[in-house]
Design a protein around this motif. Sequence first.
Motif, PDB file in Angstrom:
ATOM      1  N   CYS A 167      -9.147   1.379  10.187  1.00  0.00           N
ATOM      2  CA  CYS A 167      -9.723  -0.348  10.021  1.00  0.00           C
ATOM      3  C   CYS A 167     -10.443  -1.101  11.380  1.00  0.00           C
ATOM      4  CB  CYS A 167      -8.767  -1.675   9.220  1.00  0.00           C
ATOM      5  SG  CYS A 167      -9.267  -3.052  10.020  1.00  0.00           S
ATOM      6  N   PRO A 168     -11.627  -1.531  11.458  1.00  0.00           N
ATOM      7  CA  PRO A 168     -12.034  -2.154  13.115  1.00  0.00           C
ATOM      8  C   PRO A 168     -10.185  -3.259  13.736  1.00  0.00           C
ATOM      9  CG  PRO A 168     -13.276  -2.989  11.755  1.00  0.00           C
ATOM     10  CD  PRO A 168     -12.662  -1.894  10.756  1.00  0.00           C
ATOM     11  N   HIS A 169      -9.528  -3.465  13.116  1.00  0.00           N
ATOM     12  CA  HIS A 169      -8.968  -4.261  13.606  1.00  0.00           C
ATOM     13  C   HIS A 169      -7.362  -4.107  14.009  1.00  0.00           C
ATOM     14  CE1 HIS A 169     -12.064  -7.603  12.563  1.00  0.00           C
ATOM     15  NE2 HIS A 169     -11.240  -7.251  11.514  1.00  0.00           N
ATOM     16  N   ASN A 170      -7.746  -2.198  13.703  1.00  0.00           N
ATOM     17  CA  ASN A 170      -6.029  -1.839  13.610  1.00  0.00           C
ATOM     18  C   ASN A 170      -5.348  -2.156  12.654  1.00  0.00           C
ATOM     19  OD1 ASN A 170      -4.816   0.935  14.715  1.00  0.00           O
ATOM     20  ND2 ASN A 170      -4.467  -0.283  15.842  1.00  0.00           N
ATOM     21  N   LEU A 171      -5.542  -2.895  11.581  1.00  0.00           N
ATOM     22  CA  LEU A 171      -4.680  -3.796  10.922  1.00  0.00           C
ATOM     23  C   LEU A 171      -4.210  -3.058   8.862  1.00  0.00           C
ATOM     24  CD1 LEU A 171      -6.041  -7.475  11.454  1.00  0.00           C
ATOM     25  CD2 LEU A 171      -3.623  -6.149  12.334  1.00  0.00           C
ATOM     26  N   ALA A 172      -5.699  -2.741   8.541  1.00  0.00           N
ATOM     27  CA  ALA A 172      -5.155  -2.478   7.109  1.00  0.00           C
ATOM     28  C   ALA A 172      -5.217  -1.063   7.248  1.00  0.00           C
ATOM     29  CB  ALA A 172      -6.924  -2.519   6.984  1.00  0.00           C
ATOM     30  N   LYS A 230       0.662  -1.182  -0.374  1.00  0.00           N
ATOM     31  CA  LYS A 230      -0.180  -0.470  -0.122  1.00  0.00           C
ATOM     32  C   LYS A 230       0.886   1.314   0.114  1.00  0.00           C
ATOM     33  CE  LYS A 230      -4.187  -2.466   0.131  1.00  0.00           C
ATOM     34  NZ  LYS A 230      -3.419  -3.634   0.075  1.00  0.00           N
ATOM     35  N   SER A 231       1.794   0.946   0.790  1.00  0.00           N
ATOM     36  CA  SER A 231       2.904   2.190   0.751  1.00  0.00           C
ATOM     37  C   SER A 231       3.110   3.013  -0.772  1.00  0.00           C
ATOM     38  CB  SER A 231       3.738   2.193   1.494  1.00  0.00           C
ATOM     39  OG  SER A 231       3.408   1.846   3.020  1.00  0.00           O
ATOM     40  N   THR A 233      -5.017   2.113   6.581  1.00  0.00           N
ATOM     41  CA  THR A 233      -5.958   3.288   5.706  1.00  0.00           C
ATOM     42  C   THR A 233      -5.453   4.699   6.003  1.00  0.00           C
ATOM     43  OG1 THR A 233      -7.506   2.388   8.129  1.00  0.00           O
ATOM     44  CG2 THR A 233      -8.511   1.664   5.601  1.00  0.00           C
ATOM     45  N   SER A 234      -6.015   5.303   7.645  1.00  0.00           N
ATOM     46  CA  SER A 234      -5.483   6.270   8.549  1.00  0.00           C
ATOM     47  C   SER A 234      -4.057   5.934   8.005  1.00  0.00           C
ATOM     48  CB  SER A 234      -5.482   6.471   9.765  1.00  0.00           C
ATOM     49  OG  SER A 234      -6.790   6.359  10.497  1.00  0.00           O
ATOM     50  N   SER A 235      -3.350   5.557   8.167  1.00  0.00           N
ATOM     51  CA  SER A 235      -1.936   5.931   8.194  1.00  0.00           C
ATOM     52  C   SER A 235      -1.994   6.419   5.989  1.00  0.00           C
ATOM     53  CB  SER A 235      -0.674   4.624   7.882  1.00  0.00           C
ATOM     54  OG  SER A 235      -1.822   3.345   7.727  1.00  0.00           O
ATOM     55  N   THR A 236      -2.193   5.519   5.249  1.00  0.00           N
ATOM     56  CA  THR A 236      -2.155   5.954   3.720  1.00  0.00           C
ATOM     57  C   THR A 236      -2.369   6.883   3.615  1.00  0.00           C
ATOM     58  OG1 THR A 236      -3.935   4.250   3.309  1.00  0.00           O
ATOM     59  CG2 THR A 236      -1.984   3.175   3.408  1.00  0.00           C
ATOM     60  N   THR A 237      -3.463   7.624   3.725  1.00  0.00           N
ATOM     61  CA  THR A 237      -4.111   8.387   3.853  1.00  0.00           C
ATOM     62  C   THR A 237      -3.186  10.226   4.582  1.00  0.00           C
ATOM     63  OG1 THR A 237      -6.502   7.951   4.106  1.00  0.00           O
ATOM     64  CG2 THR A 237      -6.204  10.168   4.298  1.00  0.00           C
TER      65      THR A 237
END
Length: 323
Positions: free
Chosen positions: A147-152, A52-53, A154-158
């Motif tokens: 992500c509800p599991h704090n895994l995917a 994703k990065s 999402t916030s970090s890529t944004t």
Amino acid sequence: MSKRFQDTARRVLRLEADAVAELIDSIDAHIDRACELMLHCSGRVIVTGMGKSGHIGDKIAATLASTGTPSFFVHPAEASHGDLGMITPDDVVLALSNSGETNEVLAILPVLKRRGIPLISITGRPESTLARQAEVHIPVTVREEACPHNLAPTSSTTAALAMGDALAIALLEARGFSAEDFALSHPGGSLGRRLLLTVDDVMHAGERLPCVSHDTPLRDALLEVSQKGLGMTAITDTDGRLAGIFTDGDLRRVLDQPQVDLRESPISAVMTAGPVVIHTGHLAAEALKVMEQKKINGLIVVDEDGRPVGALNMHDLLRAGVV
């Protein structure tokens, strides 16, 4: 069920918006150093990242390239199998990894060090290997992923994408990169057409220009209007300069004047004198603005001596993609 979807969407957007907003307080001298390295780079900014990065890095490279900073993306796994040859000592490498421990990225660091290629890193962990190995580290740390599991990612890529935009625009402003410069990189887009096309590129000229002299009988002028298909004709004086214009609208007004002889009256008797014109070399977008302001459908293009050299109407601008 639909309400639950809406609630989730709102939660995700709030989390990601907060992640980006929190970056503002992290801006410090590291941004200055990173921008200086990229601004004074005599080569290209090489962006790299895995997963994703990597997708985010690809977009950052495209944004940099389109805003005045030569840049392209190199996949770190491919770099270890020959693509490192794309990177020269004149370049700067911008590496993205949320963990800062991505094996494929770390694998190319020794070669970069050996060749003296400056490294800028964007990670979520300032204590990571990638952050410590970089000349400049830009922290992009988020409290939690959407992500509800704090895994995917999402916030970090944004957040990483937003930081990339911040760097690109800071460099754009430092370079004095203008809208015209942007258009040169986007000649196929609507902005490029608006900023690059001139009236000379769009106008009807030469044999396609409807034009008659001031003493031409009205009937012959009507034939010129009809044959050239622009709904108008330019009228010149004895020196060949523009004296007036006759349009379809003028014809409708003439038809309401029974005293006008359509066969024998000279066009000068019914033309509109001193018409709105545009000069050669002006942008087609300027012609559009003039037409909209004056509420007219066509323009005569004149040279510096006031002689008609072309004509265009709203349909020409539509076809050229200016409208």
